[in-house]
Design a protein around this motif. Structure first.
Motif, PDB file in Angstrom:
ATOM      1  N   ASN A  52       8.463   4.973   8.551  1.00  8.63           N
ATOM      2  CA  ASN A  52       8.503   6.362   8.105  1.00  8.63           C
ATOM      3  C   ASN A  52       7.200   6.712   7.406  1.00  8.63           C
ATOM      4  OD1 ASN A  52      11.509   6.816   8.659  1.00  8.63           O
ATOM      5  ND2 ASN A  52      11.442   4.913   7.498  1.00  8.63           N
ATOM      6  N   ALA A  53       6.657   7.884   7.721  1.00 13.83           N
ATOM      7  CA  ALA A  53       5.326   8.219   7.213  1.00 13.83           C
ATOM      8  C   ALA A  53       5.171   9.722   6.993  1.00 13.83           C
ATOM      9  CB  ALA A  53       4.269   7.733   8.206  1.00 13.83           C
ATOM     10  N   VAL A  54       4.148  10.065   6.224  1.00 19.60           N
ATOM     11  CA  VAL A  54       3.676  11.427   5.979  1.00 19.60           C
ATOM     12  C   VAL A  54       4.788  12.363   5.483  1.00 19.60           C
ATOM     13  CG1 VAL A  54       2.179  13.253   6.849  1.00 19.60           C
ATOM     14  CG2 VAL A  54       2.101  11.017   7.934  1.00 19.60           C
ATOM     15  N   PRO A  55       5.363  12.080   4.327  1.00 19.20           N
ATOM     16  CA  PRO A  55       6.390  12.989   3.803  1.00 19.20           C
ATOM     17  C   PRO A  55       5.780  14.311   3.347  1.00 19.20           C
ATOM     18  CG  PRO A  55       5.824  11.361   2.152  1.00 19.20           C
ATOM     19  CD  PRO A  55       5.078  10.982   3.414  1.00 19.20           C
ATOM     20  N   ARG A  56       6.442  15.410   3.698  1.00 21.66           N
ATOM     21  CA  ARG A  56       5.988  16.737   3.287  1.00 21.66           C
ATOM     22  C   ARG A  56       7.198  17.574   2.897  1.00 21.66           C
ATOM     23  NH1 ARG A  56       2.180  14.392   2.409  1.00 21.66           N
ATOM     24  NH2 ARG A  56       0.170  14.471   3.436  1.00 21.66           N
ATOM     25  N   TRP A  57       7.143  18.115   1.679  1.00 16.19           N
ATOM     26  CA  TRP A  57       8.241  18.915   1.140  1.00 16.19           C
ATOM     27  C   TRP A  57       8.343  20.261   1.846  1.00 16.19           C
ATOM     28  CZ3 TRP A  57      11.631  17.240  -2.544  1.00 16.19           C
ATOM     29  CH2 TRP A  57      11.269  16.105  -3.270  1.00 16.19           C
ATOM     30  N   SER A  58       9.567  20.749   1.976  1.00 16.83           N
ATOM     31  CA  SER A  58       9.782  22.122   2.443  1.00 16.83           C
ATOM     32  C   SER A  58       9.383  23.072   1.312  1.00 16.83           C
ATOM     33  CB  SER A  58      11.247  22.331   2.829  1.00 16.83           C
ATOM     34  OG  SER A  58      12.082  22.225   1.687  1.00 16.83           O
ATOM     35  N   GLU A  84       0.839  -1.199   0.000  1.00 16.56           N
ATOM     36  CA  GLU A  84       0.000   0.000   0.000  1.00 16.56           C
ATOM     37  C   GLU A  84       0.875   1.251   0.000  1.00 16.56           C
ATOM     38  OE1 GLU A  84      -3.981   1.345   2.222  1.00 16.56           O
ATOM     39  OE2 GLU A  84      -2.290   1.003   3.565  1.00 16.56           O
ATOM     40  N   CYS A  85       0.660   2.114  -0.970  1.00 18.86           N
ATOM     41  CA  CYS A  85       1.379   3.394  -0.988  1.00 18.86           C
ATOM     42  C   CYS A  85       0.365   4.505  -0.768  1.00 18.86           C
ATOM     43  CB  CYS A  85       2.180   3.585  -2.268  1.00 18.86           C
ATOM     44  SG  CYS A  85       1.265   3.418  -3.796  1.00 18.86           S
ATOM     45  N   ILE A  86       0.721   5.441   0.087  1.00 16.83           N
ATOM     46  CA  ILE A  86      -0.228   6.468   0.504  1.00 16.83           C
ATOM     47  C   ILE A  86       0.474   7.799   0.713  1.00 16.83           C
ATOM     48  CG2 ILE A  86      -1.925   4.903   1.523  1.00 16.83           C
ATOM     49  CD1 ILE A  86      -0.630   5.324   4.229  1.00 16.83           C
ATOM     50  N   ARG A  87      -0.320   8.813   0.953  1.00 16.32           N
ATOM     51  CA  ARG A  87       0.112  10.166   1.310  1.00 16.32           C
ATOM     52  C   ARG A  87       1.097  10.798   0.334  1.00 16.32           C
ATOM     53  NH1 ARG A  87       0.122   7.329   6.329  1.00 16.32           N
ATOM     54  NH2 ARG A  87      -1.732   7.860   7.532  1.00 16.32           N
ATOM     55  N   PRO A  88       0.753  10.816  -0.947  1.00 20.63           N
ATOM     56  CA  PRO A  88       1.652  11.464  -1.909  1.00 20.63           C
ATOM     57  C   PRO A  88       1.674  12.981  -1.701  1.00 20.63           C
ATOM     58  CG  PRO A  88      -0.425  10.902  -2.964  1.00 20.63           C
ATOM     59  CD  PRO A  88      -0.474  10.308  -1.581  1.00 20.63           C
ATOM     60  N   PHE A 137       6.155   9.942  -1.344  1.00 18.17           N
ATOM     61  CA  PHE A 137       5.053   9.149  -0.806  1.00 18.17           C
ATOM     62  C   PHE A 137       5.602   8.090   0.131  1.00 18.17           C
ATOM     63  CE2 PHE A 137       6.434   7.002  -4.618  1.00 18.17           C
ATOM     64  CZ  PHE A 137       6.347   5.652  -4.331  1.00 18.17           C
ATOM     65  N   GLU A 138       4.698   7.464   0.874  1.00 20.55           N
ATOM     66  CA  GLU A 138       5.111   6.368   1.751  1.00 20.55           C
ATOM     67  C   GLU A 138       4.560   5.058   1.215  1.00 20.55           C
ATOM     68  OE1 GLU A 138       2.655   5.696   5.639  1.00 20.55           O
ATOM     69  OE2 GLU A 138       2.741   7.875   5.310  1.00 20.55           O
ATOM     70  N   ALA A 194      10.165  16.779   5.438  1.00 18.46           N
ATOM     71  CA  ALA A 194       9.847  16.442   6.822  1.00 18.46           C
ATOM     72  C   ALA A 194       9.003  15.174   6.805  1.00 18.46           C
ATOM     73  CB  ALA A 194       9.083  17.582   7.480  1.00 18.46           C
ATOM     74  N   PHE A 195       9.167  14.340   7.828  1.00 16.91           N
ATOM     75  CA  PHE A 195       8.374  13.120   7.912  1.00 16.91           C
ATOM     76  C   PHE A 195       8.374  12.612   9.345  1.00 16.91           C
ATOM     77  CE2 PHE A 195      12.687  11.888   6.929  1.00 16.91           C
ATOM     78  CZ  PHE A 195      12.935  10.744   7.684  1.00 16.91           C
TER      79      PHE A 195
END
Length: 168
Positions: A142-148, A101-105, A116-117, A155-156
């Motif tokens: 590792n989860a919820v990647p968010r670009w600066s 399962e890949c999520i949170r793009p 994504f995770e 950040a994750f």
């Protein structure tokens, strides 16, 4: 829109368009990704994909496209993939068929890369589906990647395992 917890009118996966005029969300009753135009409260069903479960819509920096995860049945197995589509629901293209399962793009600020995770690891993939890169290589959960804002950092949340609430 009203969130009715007993029915599940929509998932709390909300994503603002960059210009602030629309929200993308997932409606639970049919698992479709929809947009809400805030000026006139018009709701548009943009994914309309029967027998699939859309989630985690994220707008491109220019507001013309969305990336989202979708789980669907293929050869009697559930498969998750990442897709990009135009804001009106046309031009849907698969950019990554996930092994799990890949999520949170999340779009990079340049609009060229998606973070994504997948199965506890963080990945990057170009918007044309090329250049898949594992950033964490099985090092914990590792989860919820968010670009600066400038696209030079991500950040994750990181934990030692799936049960560890983690650290940013």
């Amino acid at each position: 829109l009203k969130y009715d917890q007993s029915y599940g009118a929509f998932f709390p996966y909300l994503s603002w368009s960059p210009d602030g005029t629309k929200l993308a969300f997932v409606e639970l009753s049919n698992n479709d990704i929809k947009t809400l135009a805030l000026a006139d409260l018009t709701v548009l069903n943009i994914s309309n994909t029967p027998n699939s479960y859309g989630r985690d819509p994220s707008w491109s920096p220019d507001g013309k496209r969305l990336v989202f995860a979708s789980t669907y049945s293929e050869n009697s197995q559930y498969v998750t993939s990442l897709f990009i589509m135009a804001e009106d629901g046309t031009q849907i293209q698969q950019i990554h068929a996930c092994a799990a399962e890949c999520i949170r793009p999340d779009w990079s600020p340049s609009g060229n890369i998606i973070a994504f995770e997948e199965n506890g690891d963080l990945y990057l993939v170009n918007i044309d589906g090329s250049g898949l890169k594992n950033l964490t290589n099985g090092n914990g959960f590792n989860a919820v990647p968010r670009w600066s804002p400038h696209g030079d950092q991500i950040a994750f949340i990181h934990g030692s395992n799936v049960n560890d609430r983690g650290h940013i």
